[in-house]
Scaffold this motif. Sequence first.
Motif, short mmCIF file in Angstrom:
data_model
loop_
_atom_site.label_atom_id
_atom_site.label_comp_id
_atom_site.label_asym_id
_atom_site.label_seq_id
_atom_site.Cartn_x
_atom_site.Cartn_y
_atom_site.Cartn_z
N THR A 1 -14.85 -53.22 -32.29
CA THR A 1 -15.77 -53.47 -33.41
C THR A 1 -15.28 -52.81 -34.69
N PHE A 2 -14.40 -51.81 -34.55
CA PHE A 2 -13.84 -51.17 -35.74
C PHE A 2 -12.61 -51.91 -36.25
N VAL A 3 -12.00 -52.72 -35.38
CA VAL A 3 -10.85 -53.53 -35.79
C VAL A 3 -11.32 -54.67 -36.68
N GLN A 4 -12.45 -55.27 -36.35
CA GLN A 4 -13.05 -56.34 -37.15
C GLN A 4 -14.46 -55.94 -37.54
N PRO A 5 -14.63 -54.98 -38.44
CA PRO A 5 -15.95 -54.39 -38.69
C PRO A 5 -17.00 -55.33 -39.28
N GLY A 6 -16.62 -56.36 -40.00
CA GLY A 6 -17.63 -57.19 -40.66
C GLY A 6 -18.02 -58.44 -39.91
N SER A 7 -17.45 -58.69 -38.76
CA SER A 7 -17.72 -59.95 -38.06
C SER A 7 -19.06 -59.90 -37.34
N ASN A 8 -19.58 -61.10 -37.05
CA ASN A 8 -20.83 -61.20 -36.28
C ASN A 8 -20.64 -60.60 -34.90
N TYR A 9 -19.44 -60.77 -34.34
CA TYR A 9 -19.11 -60.21 -33.03
C TYR A 9 -19.31 -58.70 -33.05
N SER A 10 -18.75 -58.03 -34.07
CA SER A 10 -18.84 -56.58 -34.15
C SER A 10 -20.26 -56.10 -34.30
N GLU A 11 -21.04 -56.80 -35.11
CA GLU A 11 -22.43 -56.41 -35.33
C GLU A 11 -23.23 -56.49 -34.04
N SER A 12 -23.07 -57.59 -33.30
CA SER A 12 -23.85 -57.75 -32.08
C SER A 12 -23.41 -56.75 -31.01
N PRO B 1 -32.79 -59.05 -24.57
CA PRO B 1 -31.93 -60.21 -24.80
C PRO B 1 -30.61 -59.77 -25.43
N MET B 2 -29.50 -60.12 -24.82
CA MET B 2 -28.17 -59.73 -25.31
C MET B 2 -27.42 -61.00 -25.72
N GLN B 3 -26.66 -60.91 -26.82
CA GLN B 3 -25.94 -62.06 -27.34
C GLN B 3 -24.42 -61.91 -27.28
N SER B 4 -23.93 -60.68 -27.24
CA SER B 4 -22.49 -60.44 -27.29
C SER B 4 -21.87 -60.58 -25.91
N LEU B 5 -20.57 -60.32 -25.82
CA LEU B 5 -19.92 -60.37 -24.52
C LEU B 5 -20.44 -59.28 -23.59
N LEU B 6 -21.17 -58.31 -24.12
CA LEU B 6 -21.77 -57.27 -23.28
C LEU B 6 -22.96 -57.80 -22.47
N ALA B 7 -23.37 -59.03 -22.73
CA ALA B 7 -24.47 -59.62 -21.97
C ALA B 7 -24.15 -59.65 -20.48
N ILE B 8 -22.87 -59.70 -20.12
CA ILE B 8 -22.50 -59.75 -18.70
C ILE B 8 -22.81 -58.45 -17.97
N THR B 9 -23.12 -57.40 -18.71
CA THR B 9 -23.42 -56.12 -18.06
C THR B 9 -24.81 -56.11 -17.41
N TRP B 10 -25.56 -57.19 -17.55
CA TRP B 10 -26.90 -57.24 -16.97
C TRP B 10 -26.88 -57.01 -15.46
N SER B 11 -25.87 -57.56 -14.78
CA SER B 11 -25.85 -57.45 -13.32
C SER B 11 -25.60 -56.01 -12.87
N LEU B 12 -24.74 -55.30 -13.60
CA LEU B 12 -24.51 -53.89 -13.26
C LEU B 12 -25.76 -53.06 -13.56
N SER B 13 -26.51 -53.45 -14.58
CA SER B 13 -27.76 -52.75 -14.88
C SER B 13 -28.75 -52.88 -13.72
N VAL B 14 -28.83 -54.07 -13.15
CA VAL B 14 -29.72 -54.28 -12.00
C VAL B 14 -29.30 -53.35 -10.86
N GLU B 15 -27.99 -53.31 -10.59
CA GLU B 15 -27.46 -52.46 -9.51
C GLU B 15 -27.80 -51.00 -9.77
N GLU B 16 -27.57 -50.53 -10.98
CA GLU B 16 -27.80 -49.12 -11.30
C GLU B 16 -29.28 -48.77 -11.20
#
Length: 196
Positions: free
Chosen positions: A91-102, A119-134
């Motif tokens: 996010t610091f490599v591309q600080p102004g992009s929508n990707y970085s903000e989300s 509700p998650m919109q970024s590529l971090l949305a895939i972490t939902w399954s690990l959250s359930v496990e934890e």
Amino acid sequence: KIFGSLNGLRAVAILAVLWHHSNVVSDWKIAARGFLGVDLFFVISGFLIMTLLLREQRRIGTVSLRDFYIRRILRIFPPYYLMLLLVGTMTFVQPGSNYSESVRRELPFAAFYVSNLVPMQSLLAITWSLSVEEQFYVLVPGFVKYARRGLPILLLFGYILVCLPPFGVLPNLQLPSFFRETTFGPILLGAILALI
């Protein structure tokens, strides 16, 4: 511990998830159900963790929560937080992009294992399954240790409770869609199967 007998089920789950995320079009009705591979993973995980806890309890008369959490932390935290660090650094490599903000907005949810509850919109949305496990790891070992006699009832009650919203049984309950779609049922089902 390795349960070799579960490897075939793991392979089916992996293939189902890969199929679900591929762009292969198929006329098979079952091809549209690849997402169930994640549910199968959860059943396996709940079964495996509960089996290990019950074996420890049978072997030494109790469950060492300290040892359980140390094993989980050493297994999950290093690669997970390394991934979060790398994604956050981008996010610091591309600080102004929508990707970085989300990503910046959603990074704390992923870091504290609650990305399945927002509700998650970024590529971090895939972490939902690990959250359930934890979240499962936070609650269930303590139940195994301190609620031995009530454990079957607690697990069954928990399973029924988390299965009601996704199936629309409580239509007047105004839960956000992301919570209704969160999968707690399969991991509890795996724990119940281990108990049986």
